[in-house]
Design an enzyme around this catalytic site. Structure first.
Site, PDB file in Angstrom:
ATOM      1  N   ALA A  28       3.424  -0.738  -4.790  1.00  0.00           N
ATOM      2  CA  ALA A  28       2.225   0.313  -5.142  1.00  0.00           C
ATOM      3  C   ALA A  28       2.080   0.416  -7.275  1.00  0.00           C
ATOM      4  CB  ALA A  28       2.103   1.621  -5.299  1.00  0.00           C
ATOM      5  N   GLN A 105       4.527  -4.568  -0.138  1.00  0.00           N
ATOM      6  CA  GLN A 105       4.337  -3.355   0.668  1.00  0.00           C
ATOM      7  C   GLN A 105       3.088  -2.499   0.342  1.00  0.00           C
ATOM      8  OE1 GLN A 105       7.907  -0.946  -0.948  1.00  0.00           O
ATOM      9  NE2 GLN A 105       7.561  -1.715  -2.403  1.00  0.00           N
ATOM     10  N   ASP A 108      -3.568  -2.385   0.333  1.00  0.00           N
ATOM     11  CA  ASP A 108      -4.828  -1.997  -0.211  1.00  0.00           C
ATOM     12  C   ASP A 108      -5.574  -4.152  -0.703  1.00  0.00           C
ATOM     13  OD1 ASP A 108      -2.947  -2.260  -3.615  1.00  0.00           O
ATOM     14  OD2 ASP A 108      -3.763  -4.004  -3.258  1.00  0.00           O
ATOM     15  N   HIS A 123       3.262  -3.876   5.469  1.00  0.00           N
ATOM     16  CA  HIS A 123       3.667  -2.337   5.770  1.00  0.00           C
ATOM     17  C   HIS A 123       2.157  -2.083   6.434  1.00  0.00           C
ATOM     18  CE1 HIS A 123       6.510  -0.451   3.088  1.00  0.00           C
ATOM     19  NE2 HIS A 123       7.252  -0.560   4.128  1.00  0.00           N
ATOM     20  N   CYS A 152     -11.846   3.965  19.776  1.00  0.00           N
ATOM     21  CA  CYS A 152     -12.493   2.350  20.421  1.00  0.00           C
ATOM     22  C   CYS A 152     -13.931   2.519  21.134  1.00  0.00           C
ATOM     23  CB  CYS A 152     -11.204   2.423  21.260  1.00  0.00           C
ATOM     24  SG  CYS A 152     -11.423   0.645  22.133  1.00  0.00           S
ATOM     25  N   CYS A 155     -11.995   1.734  24.968  1.00  0.00           N
ATOM     26  CA  CYS A 155     -11.707   2.352  25.720  1.00  0.00           C
ATOM     27  C   CYS A 155     -12.412   4.045  25.554  1.00  0.00           C
ATOM     28  CB  CYS A 155     -10.298   1.727  26.522  1.00  0.00           C
ATOM     29  SG  CYS A 155      -9.083   2.671  24.389  1.00  0.00           S
TER      30      CYS A 155
HETATM   31  N1  APR Z   1       3.504  -1.161 -14.076  1.00  0.00           N
HETATM   32  C1  APR Z   1       4.303  -1.528 -12.928  1.00  0.00           C
HETATM   33  N2  APR Z   1       4.887  -0.293 -12.487  1.00  0.00           N
HETATM   34  C2  APR Z   1       3.918   0.467 -12.351  1.00  0.00           C
HETATM   35  C3  APR Z   1       2.329   1.538 -13.149  1.00  0.00           C
HETATM   36  C4  APR Z   1       2.635   0.153 -13.562  1.00  0.00           C
HETATM   37  N3  APR Z   1       0.965  -0.031 -14.052  1.00  0.00           N
HETATM   38  N4  APR Z   1       3.112   2.312 -12.749  1.00  0.00           N
HETATM   39  C5  APR Z   1       3.858   2.908 -11.906  1.00  0.00           C
HETATM   40  N5  APR Z   1       4.486   2.006 -11.751  1.00  0.00           N
HETATM   41  C6  APR Z   1       6.212   2.195 -10.781  1.00  0.00           C
HETATM   42  C7  APR Z   1       6.914   3.098 -10.611  1.00  0.00           C
HETATM   43  O1  APR Z   1       7.706   3.305 -11.719  1.00  0.00           O
HETATM   44  C8  APR Z   1       7.426   2.995  -9.465  1.00  0.00           C
HETATM   45  O2  APR Z   1       8.504   2.504  -9.775  1.00  0.00           O
HETATM   46  O3  APR Z   1       5.045   1.654 -10.204  1.00  0.00           O
HETATM   47  C9  APR Z   1       6.721   2.702  -8.626  1.00  0.00           C
HETATM   48  C10 APR Z   1       5.801   2.677  -7.816  1.00  0.00           C
HETATM   49  O4  APR Z   1       7.222   4.215  -6.928  1.00  0.00           O
HETATM   50  P1  APR Z   1       6.303   4.573  -5.277  1.00  0.00           P
HETATM   51  O5  APR Z   1       4.670   4.930  -5.546  1.00  0.00           O
HETATM   52  O6  APR Z   1       7.512   4.584  -4.766  1.00  0.00           O
HETATM   53  O7  APR Z   1       5.994   2.769  -4.882  1.00  0.00           O
HETATM   54  P2  APR Z   1       6.493   1.563  -3.729  1.00  0.00           P
HETATM   55  O8  APR Z   1       7.708   1.649  -4.372  1.00  0.00           O
HETATM   56  O9  APR Z   1       5.461   1.006  -3.281  1.00  0.00           O
HETATM   57  O10 APR Z   1       6.658   3.112  -2.043  1.00  0.00           O
HETATM   58  C11 APR Z   1       7.219   2.503  -1.019  1.00  0.00           C
HETATM   59  O11 APR Z   1       6.366   4.273   0.409  1.00  0.00           O
HETATM   60  O12 APR Z   1       4.851   5.490   0.694  1.00  0.00           O
HETATM   61  C12 APR Z   1       5.504   4.244   1.616  1.00  0.00           C
HETATM   62  O13 APR Z   1       4.650   2.907   2.329  1.00  0.00           O
HETATM   63  C13 APR Z   1       4.460   3.447   1.117  1.00  0.00           C
HETATM   64  O14 APR Z   1       5.300   1.284   0.644  1.00  0.00           O
HETATM   65  C14 APR Z   1       4.913   2.622   0.319  1.00  0.00           C
HETATM   66  C15 APR Z   1       6.359   2.808  -0.297  1.00  0.00           C
END
Ligand code: APR
Length: 252
Positions: A28, A105, A108, A123, A152, A155
Site C-alpha cells: 500500500a 498486494q 488499485d 490480493h 448479478c 442470477c
Molecule cells: N512510500 C513508501 N512506503 C510508504 C509510504 C510512502 N510514501 N508511506 C507509508 N509507507 C509504508 C509504511 O511504512 C508501511 O510499511 O507502507 C507500508 C503500509 O503498510 P500496510 O498499510 O500494512 O500495507 P501492506 O503491507 O501493503 O498491507 C498488506 O494488508 O489489509 C491488508 O490486503 C491488505 O494488501 C494489504 C495487506
C-alpha cells in the site's frame, strides 16, 4: 539523510542494471503519494474503518452495510487516484528490461495504469466484481453502485469486489505466478509493505532463501529490513524512485 538516500539509490541502481530477473514486490505504501492511504499506521484505513467489513462472513451476512463502506473507501475515494513516479518508474524499468514482473498486494490497478504489463495482483483487484452465486464477473464500470448491494443480472446473486477478503484464499493463478517469479528472481525490489500479512509477506523471504538480492524502499523499518534487506533505501516511494530513475536511466 538525502545523501544516504542518494548513496543507497545509486547502489541499488547498479545492482538492478546488472540483474537478470529483477522482480518488484509492492504494498500500500507505493500508492500513498497517489492519495490512497495505507491500511496500517496513524493515517491507516484500519484506524478509521472496522476491518470486519472485509471479512467474508460479515459481508455475506450484511452485504449492504459492507458495500456502503467498500464503496466509500475503494470506489468513491480510490477511483480518482493516479499513478505516481514510483509506479511509472517500475513501468519504465520493465520497458528497459531492468524488471521482469511486479507482484502487488494492492488492488488499485495503479501499476497497470502506469504502463506495467506483467502485474500479478496477489490480493485481486477492485476493477472487477464477482457474483457470489454463479461466479460471473463484471467490470466495475459496467455496474451501478447507486443501489447496494449490486446484484448479478444473470442470477440475482450479490456481487462482491474481486479482491480477497479476510478469510479468503489467494487467487490460484496469482499465487502460482508469484511463486514462479519469486523462484526466478535474482533481485527483489520491495516497496511500501509492512510485511505483516501472509502469505504475501513470505514471498520476499522465499526470494532471499533462493539467493535473491533484496532492495527495500520504505520510510520506516519493517520485518523485512531487520531480516533480509541488503540495501535499505529509507525514504518515501516517489523521492526514492525519482533518484533510482536518475541513476538507472543516467539522468543523474
Ligand atoms: N512510500 C513508501 N512506503 C510508504 C509510504 C510512502 N510514501 N508511506 C507509508 N509507507 C509504508 C509504511 O511504512 C508501511 O510499511 O507502507 C507500508 C503500509 O503498510 P500496510 O498499510 O500494512 O500495507 P501492506 O503491507 O501493503 O498491507 C498488506 O494488508 O489489509 C491488508 O490486503 C491488505 O494488501 C494489504 C495487506
Amino acid at each position: 539523510m538525502l545523501d544516504l538516500l542518494r548513496v543507497n539509490a545509486e547502489k541499488a541502481a547498479s545492482v538492478l542494471s546488472e540483474s537478470e530477473h529483477a522482480v518488484a514486490f509492492t504494498g500500500a505504501g507505493i500508492s500513498v503519494e497517489s492519495g490512497i492511504p495505507p491500511f496500517r499506521g496513524e493515517e491507516g484505513l484500519w484506524s478509521r474503518y472496522d476491518p470486519k467489513i472485509l471479512e467474508l462472513n460479515y459481508f455475506s451476512a450484511h452485504p449492504e452495510d459492507s458495500w456502503k463502506v467498500i464503496k466509500e473507501i475503494f470506489y468513491d475515494f480510490f477511483g480518482k487516484a493516479k499513478p505516481n513516479i514510483a509506479h511509472i518508474t517500475l513501468a519504465e524499468m520493465e520497458k528497459s528490461g531492468f524488471l521482469k514482473a511486479v507482484i502487488t498486494q494492492n488492488i488499485d490497478s495503479l501499476h497497470q495504469k502506469a504502463g506495467s504489463r506483467k502485474v500479478i495482483e496477489f490480493h485481486g483487484t477492485s476493477e472487477k466484481t464477482v457474483c457470489m452465486r454463479c461466479k460471473r464477473k463484471y467490470d466495475i464500470g459496467s455496474i451501478s453502485l447507486d443501489n447496494l448491494p449490486p446484484v448479478c443480472i444473470a442470477c440475482g446473486g450479490v456481487l462482491k469486489p474481486d479482491f480477497i477478503f479476510f478469510g479468503e484464499g489467494i487467487p490460484h493463478d496469482a499465487f502460482e505466478e508469484s511463486i514462479k517469479e519469486t523462484e526466478l528472481a535474482d533481485v527483489f525490489l520491495l516497496t511500501g509493505s509492512t510485511g505483516l500479512v501472509q502469505p504475501a509477506a513470505s514471498l520476499p523471504f522465499k526470494a532471499k532463501q533462493n539467493g535473491a538480492f533484496i532492495i527495500e524502499i520504505n520510510p520506516e523499518r519493517t520485518v523485512f529490513t531487520e531480516g533480509i534487506t541488503d540495501i535499505f533505501i529509507q525514504g518515501k516511494a516517489s523521492e526514492s524512485f525519482s533518484l533510482l530513475s536518475d541513476f538507472l536511466f543516467d539522468e543523474g
